[in-house]
Design a protein around this motif. Structure first.
Motif, PDB file in Angstrom:
ATOM      1  N   THR A 138       0.844  -1.191   0.000  1.00  0.00           N
ATOM      2  CA  THR A 138       0.000   0.000   0.000  1.00  0.00           C
ATOM      3  C   THR A 138       0.881   1.244   0.000  1.00  0.00           C
ATOM      4  O   THR A 138       2.063   1.166   0.321  1.00  0.00           O
ATOM      5  CB  THR A 138      -0.909   0.058   1.239  1.00  0.00           C
ATOM      6  N   HIS A 139       0.286   2.367  -0.346  1.00  0.00           N
ATOM      7  CA  HIS A 139       1.087   3.590  -0.473  1.00  0.00           C
ATOM      8  C   HIS A 139       1.638   4.045   0.871  1.00  0.00           C
ATOM      9  O   HIS A 139       2.498   4.900   0.917  1.00  0.00           O
ATOM     10  CB  HIS A 139       0.268   4.706  -1.123  1.00  0.00           C
ATOM     11  N   ASP A 196       3.237   2.163   2.853  1.00  0.00           N
ATOM     12  CA  ASP A 196       4.440   1.397   3.157  1.00  0.00           C
ATOM     13  C   ASP A 196       5.677   2.124   2.646  1.00  0.00           C
ATOM     14  O   ASP A 196       5.658   2.745   1.592  1.00  0.00           O
ATOM     15  CB  ASP A 196       4.326   0.035   2.477  1.00  0.00           C
ATOM     16  N   HIS A 197       6.768   2.013   3.419  1.00  0.00           N
ATOM     17  CA  HIS A 197       8.005   2.682   2.998  1.00  0.00           C
ATOM     18  C   HIS A 197       8.470   2.201   1.635  1.00  0.00           C
ATOM     19  O   HIS A 197       9.103   2.926   0.891  1.00  0.00           O
ATOM     20  CB  HIS A 197       9.124   2.399   4.005  1.00  0.00           C
ATOM     21  N   ALA A 198       8.168   0.952   1.334  1.00  0.00           N
ATOM     22  CA  ALA A 198       8.679   0.379   0.097  1.00  0.00           C
ATOM     23  C   ALA A 198       7.895   0.854  -1.121  1.00  0.00           C
ATOM     24  O   ALA A 198       8.324   0.638  -2.238  1.00  0.00           O
ATOM     25  CB  ALA A 198       8.626  -1.141   0.171  1.00  0.00           C
ATOM     26  N   TYR A 199       6.785   1.511  -0.899  1.00  0.00           N
ATOM     27  CA  TYR A 199       5.936   1.883  -2.034  1.00  0.00           C
ATOM     28  C   TYR A 199       6.670   2.790  -3.027  1.00  0.00           C
ATOM     29  O   TYR A 199       6.750   2.481  -4.209  1.00  0.00           O
ATOM     30  CB  TYR A 199       4.649   2.528  -1.519  1.00  0.00           C
ATOM     31  N   PRO A 200       7.250   3.893  -2.560  1.00  0.00           N
ATOM     32  CA  PRO A 200       7.988   4.724  -3.518  1.00  0.00           C
ATOM     33  C   PRO A 200       9.205   4.020  -4.114  1.00  0.00           C
ATOM     34  O   PRO A 200       9.556   4.272  -5.253  1.00  0.00           O
ATOM     35  CB  PRO A 200       8.415   5.948  -2.700  1.00  0.00           C
ATOM     36  N   TRP A 201       9.813   3.132  -3.348  1.00  0.00           N
ATOM     37  CA  TRP A 201      10.973   2.409  -3.898  1.00  0.00           C
ATOM     38  C   TRP A 201      10.530   1.555  -5.071  1.00  0.00           C
ATOM     39  O   TRP A 201      11.203   1.473  -6.088  1.00  0.00           O
ATOM     40  CB  TRP A 201      11.612   1.470  -2.859  1.00  0.00           C
ATOM     41  N   LEU A 202       9.379   0.930  -4.873  1.00  0.00           N
ATOM     42  CA  LEU A 202       8.882   0.032  -5.899  1.00  0.00           C
ATOM     43  C   LEU A 202       8.519   0.817  -7.161  1.00  0.00           C
ATOM     44  O   LEU A 202       8.817   0.390  -8.273  1.00  0.00           O
ATOM     45  CB  LEU A 202       7.661  -0.709  -5.359  1.00  0.00           C
ATOM     46  N   LEU A 203       7.915   1.991  -6.971  1.00  0.00           N
ATOM     47  CA  LEU A 203       7.595   2.818  -8.137  1.00  0.00           C
ATOM     48  C   LEU A 203       8.876   3.208  -8.868  1.00  0.00           C
ATOM     49  O   LEU A 203       8.946   3.183 -10.091  1.00  0.00           O
ATOM     50  CB  LEU A 203       6.848   4.089  -7.707  1.00  0.00           C
ATOM     51  N   LEU A 204       9.872   3.558  -8.089  1.00  0.00           N
ATOM     52  CA  LEU A 204      11.165   3.924  -8.669  1.00  0.00           C
ATOM     53  C   LEU A 204      11.743   2.753  -9.452  1.00  0.00           C
ATOM     54  O   LEU A 204      12.226   2.901 -10.573  1.00  0.00           O
ATOM     55  CB  LEU A 204      12.111   4.329  -7.533  1.00  0.00           C
ATOM     56  N   TRP A 205      11.645   1.592  -8.841  1.00  0.00           N
ATOM     57  CA  TRP A 205      12.177   0.396  -9.501  1.00  0.00           C
ATOM     58  C   TRP A 205      11.455   0.152 -10.816  1.00  0.00           C
ATOM     59  O   TRP A 205      12.067  -0.099 -11.839  1.00  0.00           O
ATOM     60  CB  TRP A 205      12.029  -0.811  -8.565  1.00  0.00           C
ATOM     61  N   GLN A 247      -3.542   0.150  -8.302  1.00  0.00           N
ATOM     62  CA  GLN A 247      -4.925   0.594  -8.154  1.00  0.00           C
ATOM     63  C   GLN A 247      -5.038   1.796  -7.236  1.00  0.00           C
ATOM     64  O   GLN A 247      -4.393   1.846  -6.205  1.00  0.00           O
ATOM     65  CB  GLN A 247      -5.787  -0.542  -7.575  1.00  0.00           C
ATOM     66  N   ARG A 248      -5.869   2.700  -7.661  1.00  0.00           N
ATOM     67  CA  ARG A 248      -6.175   3.830  -6.794  1.00  0.00           C
ATOM     68  C   ARG A 248      -7.587   3.640  -6.284  1.00  0.00           C
ATOM     69  O   ARG A 248      -8.526   3.467  -7.047  1.00  0.00           O
ATOM     70  CB  ARG A 248      -6.071   5.119  -7.595  1.00  0.00           C
ATOM     71  N   GLN A 249      -7.718   3.653  -4.970  1.00  0.00           N
ATOM     72  CA  GLN A 249      -9.046   3.479  -4.391  1.00  0.00           C
ATOM     73  C   GLN A 249      -9.826   4.799  -4.439  1.00  0.00           C
ATOM     74  O   GLN A 249      -9.245   5.860  -4.623  1.00  0.00           O
ATOM     75  CB  GLN A 249      -8.918   3.027  -2.936  1.00  0.00           C
ATOM     76  N   LYS A 250     -11.126   4.669  -4.241  1.00  0.00           N
ATOM     77  CA  LYS A 250     -11.933   5.883  -4.258  1.00  0.00           C
ATOM     78  C   LYS A 250     -11.801   6.653  -2.943  1.00  0.00           C
ATOM     79  O   LYS A 250     -12.066   7.833  -2.877  1.00  0.00           O
ATOM     80  CB  LYS A 250     -13.400   5.535  -4.499  1.00  0.00           C
ATOM     81  N   SER A 251     -11.392   5.941  -1.912  1.00  0.00           N
ATOM     82  CA  SER A 251     -11.336   6.618  -0.617  1.00  0.00           C
ATOM     83  C   SER A 251     -10.025   7.376  -0.448  1.00  0.00           C
ATOM     84  O   SER A 251      -9.016   7.058  -1.080  1.00  0.00           O
ATOM     85  CB  SER A 251     -11.476   5.591   0.498  1.00  0.00           C
ATOM     86  N   GLY A 302      -5.258  13.747   2.584  1.00  0.00           N
ATOM     87  CA  GLY A 302      -5.952  14.054   1.337  1.00  0.00           C
ATOM     88  C   GLY A 302      -5.412  13.244   0.166  1.00  0.00           C
ATOM     89  O   GLY A 302      -5.773  13.463  -0.977  1.00  0.00           O
ATOM     90  N   VAL A 303      -4.519  12.297   0.450  1.00  0.00           N
ATOM     91  CA  VAL A 303      -3.951  11.477  -0.615  1.00  0.00           C
ATOM     92  C   VAL A 303      -4.816  10.228  -0.790  1.00  0.00           C
ATOM     93  O   VAL A 303      -5.191   9.605   0.192  1.00  0.00           O
ATOM     94  CB  VAL A 303      -2.511  11.048  -0.229  1.00  0.00           C
ATOM     95  N   PRO A 304      -5.173   9.911  -2.042  1.00  0.00           N
ATOM     96  CA  PRO A 304      -6.001   8.718  -2.207  1.00  0.00           C
ATOM     97  C   PRO A 304      -5.235   7.454  -1.853  1.00  0.00           C
ATOM     98  O   PRO A 304      -4.017   7.392  -2.028  1.00  0.00           O
ATOM     99  CB  PRO A 304      -6.352   8.731  -3.698  1.00  0.00           C
ATOM    100  N   PHE A 305      -5.939   6.476  -1.347  1.00  0.00           N
ATOM    101  CA  PHE A 305      -5.293   5.197  -1.040  1.00  0.00           C
ATOM    102  C   PHE A 305      -4.872   4.536  -2.340  1.00  0.00           C
ATOM    103  O   PHE A 305      -5.605   4.552  -3.310  1.00  0.00           O
ATOM    104  CB  PHE A 305      -6.266   4.278  -0.303  1.00  0.00           C
ATOM    105  N   GLU A 306      -3.711   3.980  -2.326  1.00  0.00           N
ATOM    106  CA  GLU A 306      -3.231   3.289  -3.512  1.00  0.00           C
ATOM    107  C   GLU A 306      -2.605   1.979  -3.104  1.00  0.00           C
ATOM    108  O   GLU A 306      -2.033   1.864  -2.027  1.00  0.00           O
ATOM    109  CB  GLU A 306      -2.137   4.105  -4.196  1.00  0.00           C
ATOM    110  N   THR A 307      -2.682   1.028  -3.995  1.00  0.00           N
ATOM    111  CA  THR A 307      -1.980  -0.230  -3.748  1.00  0.00           C
ATOM    112  C   THR A 307      -1.340  -0.699  -5.045  1.00  0.00           C
ATOM    113  O   THR A 307      -1.805  -0.381  -6.134  1.00  0.00           O
ATOM    114  CB  THR A 307      -2.930  -1.354  -3.281  1.00  0.00           C
ATOM    115  N   ILE A 308      -0.254  -1.418  -4.884  1.00  0.00           N
ATOM    116  CA  ILE A 308       0.315  -2.140  -6.020  1.00  0.00           C
ATOM    117  C   ILE A 308       0.237  -3.610  -5.654  1.00  0.00           C
ATOM    118  O   ILE A 308       0.651  -4.002  -4.563  1.00  0.00           O
ATOM    119  CB  ILE A 308       1.781  -1.757  -6.263  1.00  0.00           C
ATOM    120  N   ARG A 309      -0.324  -4.394  -6.572  1.00  0.00           N
ATOM    121  CA  ARG A 309      -0.361  -5.829  -6.346  1.00  0.00           C
ATOM    122  C   ARG A 309       0.465  -6.483  -7.443  1.00  0.00           C
ATOM    123  O   ARG A 309       0.302  -6.179  -8.614  1.00  0.00           O
ATOM    124  CB  ARG A 309      -1.805  -6.322  -6.408  1.00  0.00           C
TER     125      ARG A 309
END
Ligand SMILES: Nc1ncnc2c1ncn2[C@@H]1O[C@H](COP(=O)(O)OP(=O)(O)O)[C@@H](O)[C@H]1O
Ligand SMILES: [Mg+2]
Length: 490
Positions: free
Chosen positions: A80-81, A83-92, A167-171, A177-184
């Protein structure tokens, strides 16, 4: 699993995975493996060939088969966004995409599955622009990077295919104010080890990007968020304090960092606090940032005078400081001005109060390990209660430029034009004659030198201009324990 087990209860999925994939080491990645083991998965006897066949039979059966395959032979991991690893994963993924583009031809050599993947989704093709602006002095630069956008992608990593669903959630996260996001990410069960490798690479990439840089965290809602791109470290030599002052603070902090086990063995909270005070423009904030760089720490900055920062938020933030990060609390005198308000009705309102500040500094909620720097321009507004071990252990006044500092600053700007030091002598004489020693801030001097960049004569000519706007020493002298006054240091 092959051991005879008369019990009707089958081993749990995570036990099974634990057998297959022992979690090693105590590094951060084992926790991601932990997440992995938390996901539902099933072992299966099907192979990649089944996937290919299913695809060939037709889309309909693929759709029908998909859920079966998913349950039978796939393993997925969700980040999920938060998590510390979220931006790392996007970078990767961004870098991976780049290298894929570079070697686009390669994919076609991979046989049927590659071409299948190419047809479904040749590469990441929904991109999102991420812009970071940085402002340094008068120049402003923007850095663009393309990150994998929302939606579904297929990546081929070595011999593994990975299905990525961002995925970007609606909530929304109400606090930021940042939308919830997840990478699966999903891959074949037999390729599950690939996640470990990807996270290791992502972490490495992230670290390389930060080498030689200081990450500056600001509060974003109730979270610490990196503010812009990591900044280049400011060299400690570029900060000019009175003789010995810098060394004293640096030594103290370094000794504290070394004494970690000493504190922990004795059950003493591993915290140290520093108070830097003095008029504006004397290098308090810049020194702390340079110090963070020198220690290879990041820095988390909170301004106590910031609107909407109240007691609960302050103590929440202090309890969640990222590792290897110096906390910098600016303008703490504001809390002292709010002392009455809290006493009267018990409600602290929208500002940090005196008791709120003290609670945040030593309350149970505050994190176990901490190096904190407090700054103020108005030391006379503070209270002795602040000076307690663990709250403030060392107090240092950074004052207006002394003769020593003026000389050093001169050298930093004009050493190459003024090898003999004749210009410096004349400048210092003029400064003395105008009574400017210990009355102008280092920032004002820096301004003069910057204006006369490469022109020492210009600086000498213009020095009387400093008398007009200089900041005079206003605070009354307060004796605080552990106190170093630059004027006391000979
Ligand atoms: N002692 C110093 N040595 C080097 N630069 C200084 C010093 N004091 C101020 N400056 C410069 O002046 C500007 C303002 O300094 P800053 O650190 O924000 O001061 P403060 O936090 O004490 O108000 C910065 O650009 C900084 O580089
Ligand atoms: Mg400051």
């Amino acid at each position: 699993m092959d051991a005879p087990n008369p019990s009707p209860i089958p081993p749990s999925p995570s036990q099974q995975l634990a057998k297959h994939a022992p979690v090693e080491g105590s590094d951060g990645f084992s926790s991601y493996l932990g997440q992995l083991t938390g996901n539902p998965f099933f072992t299966a006897g099907f192979g990649l060939a089944a996937l290919a066949t299913a695809a060939r039979i037709g889309q309909k059966s693929l759709v029908q088969g998909a859920s079966l395959l998913r349950r039978r032979m796939l393993v997925d991991i969700e980040i999920t966004h938060r998590d510390h690893a979220y931006p790392w994963l996007l970078l990767w993924m961004t870098n991976f995409h780049r290298s894929q583009l570079a070697g686009a031809q390669q994919a076609s050599q991979g046989g049927i599955l590659s071409s299948l993947a190419q047809r479904i989704n040749p590469r990441l093709h929904h991109l999102q622009v991420s812009t970071a602006q940085s402002e340094s002095g008068s120049s402003r630069s923007a850095h663009f990077s393309f990150v994998p956008g929302h939606g579904q992608h297929i990546l081929r990593y070595g011999s593994s295919f990975i299905f990525v669903d961002r995925q970007r959630q609606k909530s929304f996260d109400l606090s930021t104010g940042v939308p919830f996001e997840t990478i699966r990410m999903t891959t074949l069960y037999s390729h599950r080890r690939v996640f470990e490798r990807i996270f290791a690479e992502a972490h490495e990439m992230h670290q390389q990007l930060q080498e030689g840089k200081t990450v500056i965290y600001n509060s974003n809602g109730t979270e610490w968020k990196p503010f812009g791109e990591p900044k280049r470290k400011r060299p400690l030599q570029s900060i000019i304090l009175e003789r010995g002052v810098k060394e004293r603070i640096v030594q103290d902090v370094e000794a504290f960092i070394e004494a970690r086990t000493w504190y922990l063995d004795r059950g003493i909270p591993y915290r140290r606090g520093y108070l830097l005070y003095g008029p504006p423009g004397t290098g308090k904030s810049s020194f702390i940032q340079a110090l963070a760089g020198h220690l290879d720490f990041n820095i988390a900055i909170l301004n106590v005078s910031e609107r909407g920062l109240h007691d609960d938020k302050l103590s929440h933030m202090l309890s969640r400081v990222p590792p290897r990060t110096i906390v910098l609390l600016e303008d703490i005198d504001v809390a002292f001005a709010n002392r009455k308000k809290a006493d009267a009705d018990g409600y602290s309102g929208a500002n940090v109060t005196f008791s709120g500040l003290l609670n945040a500094l030593d309350g149970v909620a505050s994190g176990e390990e901490r190096i904190i720097f407090l700054t103020t321009n108005y030391v006379e507004r503070l209270d002795e209660a602040l000076i307690r071990p663990g709250r403030v252990d060392m107090t240092v006044r950074l004052g207006e430029a002394t003769e020593y500092q003026i000389g050093e600053l001169w050298d930093r700007f004009y050493a190459e034009f003024d090898g003999e030091g004749a210009g410096k002598k004349r400048f210092l004489a003029k400064v003395k004659q105008l009574g400017l020693t210990n009355t102008v801030s280092t920032a004002a001097l820096q301004g003069l030198f910057l204006y006369n960049k490469d022109d020492p004569e210009g600086a000498i000519k213009m020095v009387q201009g400093l008398t007009a706007g200089h900041t005079r020493r206003t605070e009354s002298h307060v004796e605080l324990p552990g106190h170093v006054d630059v004027n006391d240091v000979k």
